[in-house]
Scaffold this motif. Sequence first.
Motif, PDB file in Angstrom:
ATOM      1  N   PHE A  11      16.633 -40.396  -2.911  1.00  0.00           N
ATOM      2  CA  PHE A  11      17.362 -39.200  -2.478  1.00  0.00           C
ATOM      3  C   PHE A  11      18.636 -39.618  -1.740  1.00  0.00           C
ATOM      4  O   PHE A  11      19.719 -39.065  -1.976  1.00  0.00           O
ATOM      5  N   GLY A  12      18.517 -40.626  -0.871  1.00  0.00           N
ATOM      6  CA  GLY A  12      19.680 -41.146  -0.142  1.00  0.00           C
ATOM      7  C   GLY A  12      20.721 -41.727  -1.079  1.00  0.00           C
ATOM      8  O   GLY A  12      21.931 -41.501  -0.907  1.00  0.00           O
ATOM      9  N   ASN A  13      20.282 -42.459  -2.079  1.00  0.00           N
ATOM     10  CA  ASN A  13      21.206 -43.040  -3.057  1.00  0.00           C
ATOM     11  C   ASN A  13      21.929 -41.953  -3.847  1.00  0.00           C
ATOM     12  O   ASN A  13      23.107 -42.105  -4.195  1.00  0.00           O
ATOM     13  N   TRP A  14      21.224 -40.871  -4.126  1.00  0.00           N
ATOM     14  CA  TRP A  14      21.819 -39.731  -4.838  1.00  0.00           C
ATOM     15  C   TRP A  14      22.937 -39.106  -4.003  1.00  0.00           C
ATOM     16  O   TRP A  14      24.008 -38.779  -4.519  1.00  0.00           O
ATOM     17  N   LEU A  15      22.692 -38.964  -2.704  1.00  0.00           N
ATOM     18  CA  LEU A  15      23.711 -38.407  -1.801  1.00  0.00           C
ATOM     19  C   LEU A  15      24.944 -39.307  -1.749  1.00  0.00           C
ATOM     20  O   LEU A  15      26.084 -38.823  -1.745  1.00  0.00           O
ATOM     21  N   ILE A  16      24.713 -40.616  -1.716  1.00  0.00           N
ATOM     22  CA  ILE A  16      25.820 -41.578  -1.691  1.00  0.00           C
ATOM     23  C   ILE A  16      26.655 -41.452  -2.962  1.00  0.00           C
ATOM     24  O   ILE A  16      27.888 -41.457  -2.925  1.00  0.00           O
ATOM     25  N   THR A  17      25.973 -41.312  -4.103  1.00  0.00           N
ATOM     26  CA  THR A  17      26.662 -41.177  -5.386  1.00  0.00           C
ATOM     27  C   THR A  17      27.532 -39.923  -5.417  1.00  0.00           C
ATOM     28  O   THR A  17      28.631 -39.922  -5.998  1.00  0.00           O
ATOM     29  N   LEU A  18      27.077 -38.863  -4.763  1.00  0.00           N
ATOM     30  CA  LEU A  18      27.830 -37.607  -4.737  1.00  0.00           C
ATOM     31  C   LEU A  18      28.998 -37.659  -3.757  1.00  0.00           C
ATOM     32  O   LEU A  18      29.831 -36.751  -3.730  1.00  0.00           O
ATOM     33  N   GLY A  19      29.043 -38.714  -2.937  1.00  0.00           N
ATOM     34  CA  GLY A  19      30.172 -38.864  -2.024  1.00  0.00           C
ATOM     35  C   GLY A  19      29.959 -38.319  -0.632  1.00  0.00           C
ATOM     36  O   GLY A  19      30.929 -38.127   0.119  1.00  0.00           O
ATOM     37  N   TYR A  20      28.717 -38.048  -0.264  1.00  0.00           N
ATOM     38  CA  TYR A  20      28.448 -37.583   1.103  1.00  0.00           C
ATOM     39  C   TYR A  20      28.752 -38.695   2.104  1.00  0.00           C
ATOM     40  O   TYR A  20      28.616 -39.885   1.794  1.00  0.00           O
ATOM     41  N   ASP A  22      28.388 -41.282   5.211  1.00  0.00           N
ATOM     42  CA  ASP A  22      27.258 -42.129   5.608  1.00  0.00           C
ATOM     43  C   ASP A  22      26.388 -41.436   6.645  1.00  0.00           C
ATOM     44  O   ASP A  22      25.157 -41.531   6.615  1.00  0.00           O
ATOM     45  N   SER A  23      27.040 -40.737   7.597  1.00  0.00           N
ATOM     46  CA  SER A  23      26.292 -40.047   8.654  1.00  0.00           C
ATOM     47  C   SER A  23      25.423 -38.937   8.084  1.00  0.00           C
ATOM     48  O   SER A  23      24.303 -38.712   8.537  1.00  0.00           O
ATOM     49  N   THR A  24      25.937 -38.247   7.053  1.00  0.00           N
ATOM     50  CA  THR A  24      25.164 -37.180   6.416  1.00  0.00           C
ATOM     51  C   THR A  24      23.972 -37.752   5.659  1.00  0.00           C
ATOM     52  O   THR A  24      22.875 -37.185   5.692  1.00  0.00           O
ATOM     53  N   VAL A  25      24.180 -38.872   4.984  1.00  0.00           N
ATOM     54  CA  VAL A  25      23.085 -39.532   4.259  1.00  0.00           C
ATOM     55  C   VAL A  25      21.990 -39.946   5.238  1.00  0.00           C
ATOM     56  O   VAL A  25      20.803 -39.711   4.999  1.00  0.00           O
ATOM     57  N   TYR A  26      22.411 -40.532   6.346  1.00  0.00           N
ATOM     58  CA  TYR A  26      21.448 -41.014   7.350  1.00  0.00           C
ATOM     59  C   TYR A  26      20.629 -39.863   7.922  1.00  0.00           C
ATOM     60  O   TYR A  26      19.390 -39.926   7.968  1.00  0.00           O
ATOM     61  N   THR A  27      21.315 -38.805   8.367  1.00  0.00           N
ATOM     62  CA  THR A  27      20.598 -37.681   8.992  1.00  0.00           C
ATOM     63  C   THR A  27      19.740 -36.938   7.971  1.00  0.00           C
ATOM     64  O   THR A  27      18.649 -36.474   8.300  1.00  0.00           O
ATOM     65  N   SER A  28      20.230 -36.826   6.727  1.00  0.00           N
ATOM     66  CA  SER A  28      19.451 -36.131   5.694  1.00  0.00           C
ATOM     67  C   SER A  28      18.141 -36.864   5.421  1.00  0.00           C
ATOM     68  O   SER A  28      17.073 -36.240   5.321  1.00  0.00           O
ATOM     69  N   LYS A  29      18.207 -38.177   5.290  1.00  0.00           N
ATOM     70  CA  LYS A  29      17.001 -38.973   5.052  1.00  0.00           C
ATOM     71  C   LYS A  29      16.035 -38.867   6.236  1.00  0.00           C
ATOM     72  O   LYS A  29      14.821 -38.760   6.056  1.00  0.00           O
ATOM     73  N   LYS A  91      17.922 -29.582  -4.283  1.00  0.00           N
ATOM     74  CA  LYS A  91      18.904 -29.738  -5.360  1.00  0.00           C
ATOM     75  C   LYS A  91      18.718 -31.073  -6.077  1.00  0.00           C
ATOM     76  O   LYS A  91      18.824 -31.153  -7.307  1.00  0.00           O
ATOM     77  N   TYR A  92      18.411 -32.116  -5.298  1.00  0.00           N
ATOM     78  CA  TYR A  92      18.176 -33.446  -5.879  1.00  0.00           C
ATOM     79  C   TYR A  92      16.974 -33.413  -6.818  1.00  0.00           C
ATOM     80  O   TYR A  92      17.029 -33.940  -7.940  1.00  0.00           O
ATOM     81  N   LEU A  93      15.886 -32.788  -6.393  1.00  0.00           N
ATOM     82  CA  LEU A  93      14.671 -32.724  -7.201  1.00  0.00           C
ATOM     83  C   LEU A  93      14.917 -31.979  -8.511  1.00  0.00           C
ATOM     84  O   LEU A  93      14.439 -32.381  -9.579  1.00  0.00           O
ATOM     85  N   GLN A  94      15.686 -30.895  -8.434  1.00  0.00           N
ATOM     86  CA  GLN A  94      15.969 -30.101  -9.631  1.00  0.00           C
ATOM     87  C   GLN A  94      16.861 -30.866 -10.612  1.00  0.00           C
ATOM     88  O   GLN A  94      16.596 -30.892 -11.818  1.00  0.00           O
ATOM     89  N   GLU A  95      17.905 -31.487 -10.079  1.00  0.00           N
ATOM     90  CA  GLU A  95      18.867 -32.166 -10.951  1.00  0.00           C
ATOM     91  C   GLU A  95      18.292 -33.442 -11.564  1.00  0.00           C
ATOM     92  O   GLU A  95      18.765 -33.890 -12.606  1.00  0.00           O
ATOM     93  N   THR A  96      17.295 -34.028 -10.915  1.00  0.00           N
ATOM     94  CA  THR A  96      16.661 -35.242 -11.462  1.00  0.00           C
ATOM     95  C   THR A  96      15.339 -34.918 -12.146  1.00  0.00           C
ATOM     96  O   THR A  96      14.610 -35.827 -12.542  1.00  0.00           O
ATOM     97  N   GLU A  97      15.058 -33.602 -12.247  1.00  0.00           N
ATOM     98  CA  GLU A  97      13.861 -33.105 -12.935  1.00  0.00           C
ATOM     99  C   GLU A  97      12.577 -33.742 -12.394  1.00  0.00           C
ATOM    100  O   GLU A  97      11.693 -34.150 -13.144  1.00  0.00           O
ATOM    101  N   GLN A  98      12.512 -33.795 -11.067  1.00  0.00           N
ATOM    102  CA  GLN A  98      11.312 -34.354 -10.431  1.00  0.00           C
ATOM    103  C   GLN A  98      10.451 -33.289  -9.766  1.00  0.00           C
ATOM    104  O   GLN A  98       9.475 -33.606  -9.110  1.00  0.00           O
ATOM    105  N   GLY A  99      10.859 -32.045  -9.897  1.00  0.00           N
ATOM    106  CA  GLY A  99      10.068 -30.987  -9.278  1.00  0.00           C
ATOM    107  C   GLY A  99      10.960 -29.904  -8.718  1.00  0.00           C
ATOM    108  O   GLY A  99      12.166 -29.858  -8.966  1.00  0.00           O
TER     109      GLY A  99
END
Length: 294
Positions: A11-20, A22-29, A91-99
């Motif tokens: 999930f964190g790697n997905w956020l990085i790929t979208l350009g979020y 670093d602070s947002t990636v950290y807090t989101s995880k 959104k990550y789960l839907q776009e990666t078809e994981q649930g």
Amino acid sequence: MEVTDVLIESFGNWLITLGYADSTVYTSKRHVNDFFFYLKEHEIRKLEKVKAETIIAYHNYLQERKNKRQTGSLSENYIISNINALKRLSKYLQETEQGKLSIEIKCKGNQSHQKSILTKEEVKLLYKACDHSILGIRDRAILGIYYGCGLRRSEGIALNVSDIHLGKNLVHVRKGKGSRERYVPLSLSVKEDLENYIYVARNQILSFKNQKQEALFLSMRSKRISENALLLRIHKLKEAASITKEVGLHSLRHSIATHLLQSGMKLEEVSQFLGHSSLESTQIYTHLAHEVSL
């Protein structure tokens, strides 16, 4: 799908790929990890078992949870940041078809913030709406303090001329939130606008009553300006600039925080700039910076 550490990492790697940021990636995880810990405590091991009522119960839990770092409960900004992290996970789960994860919680605070965020072009329009009259020169100085320096409403009103250190390019905020003092840097353009106001417009205002006054922002009666008078000037600038958004003193502060993060300034530096006591209060701007730029 079972809740795992691998899911959080991907999930964190997905956020990085979208350009979020670093602070947002950290807090989101971190927020997602807290949510998964909550699920395990309630014997929920798979995301398929998470229902709408589960999210509502978690939101209620956050509102009642004690703050681990200081007294009292969690701040509204922290709760908003937490729920928005879950929305990103959904959104990550839907776009990666994981649930699928249904997040029905609406964060009113976040919505009101986003509605009041000005674009950089809209800020330029506000400045352009300032004329060369005494009031127009004062308007530019007001924009400089509330947008350029990001001060709170009460902090700007409480400023005295002696708090403006033009030689050092600093504003001394003596009466910050929680009685905390701080120094805020002045950009060259804001410094020039303040110099013009202090040495030209403000002196003219003082001459009307021929009296001394320590307040930075003065009314036309040579008294410390009131909050209503400030809001009236901002409203006039907004109308002159043909901006349809709700614009106030605090929205100028929200806007500069968002723009600083968009420009690449670190979350810790923005927090210090705004005079926040903790990063929790600043984190709300990390996702706003990303969403406003889209």
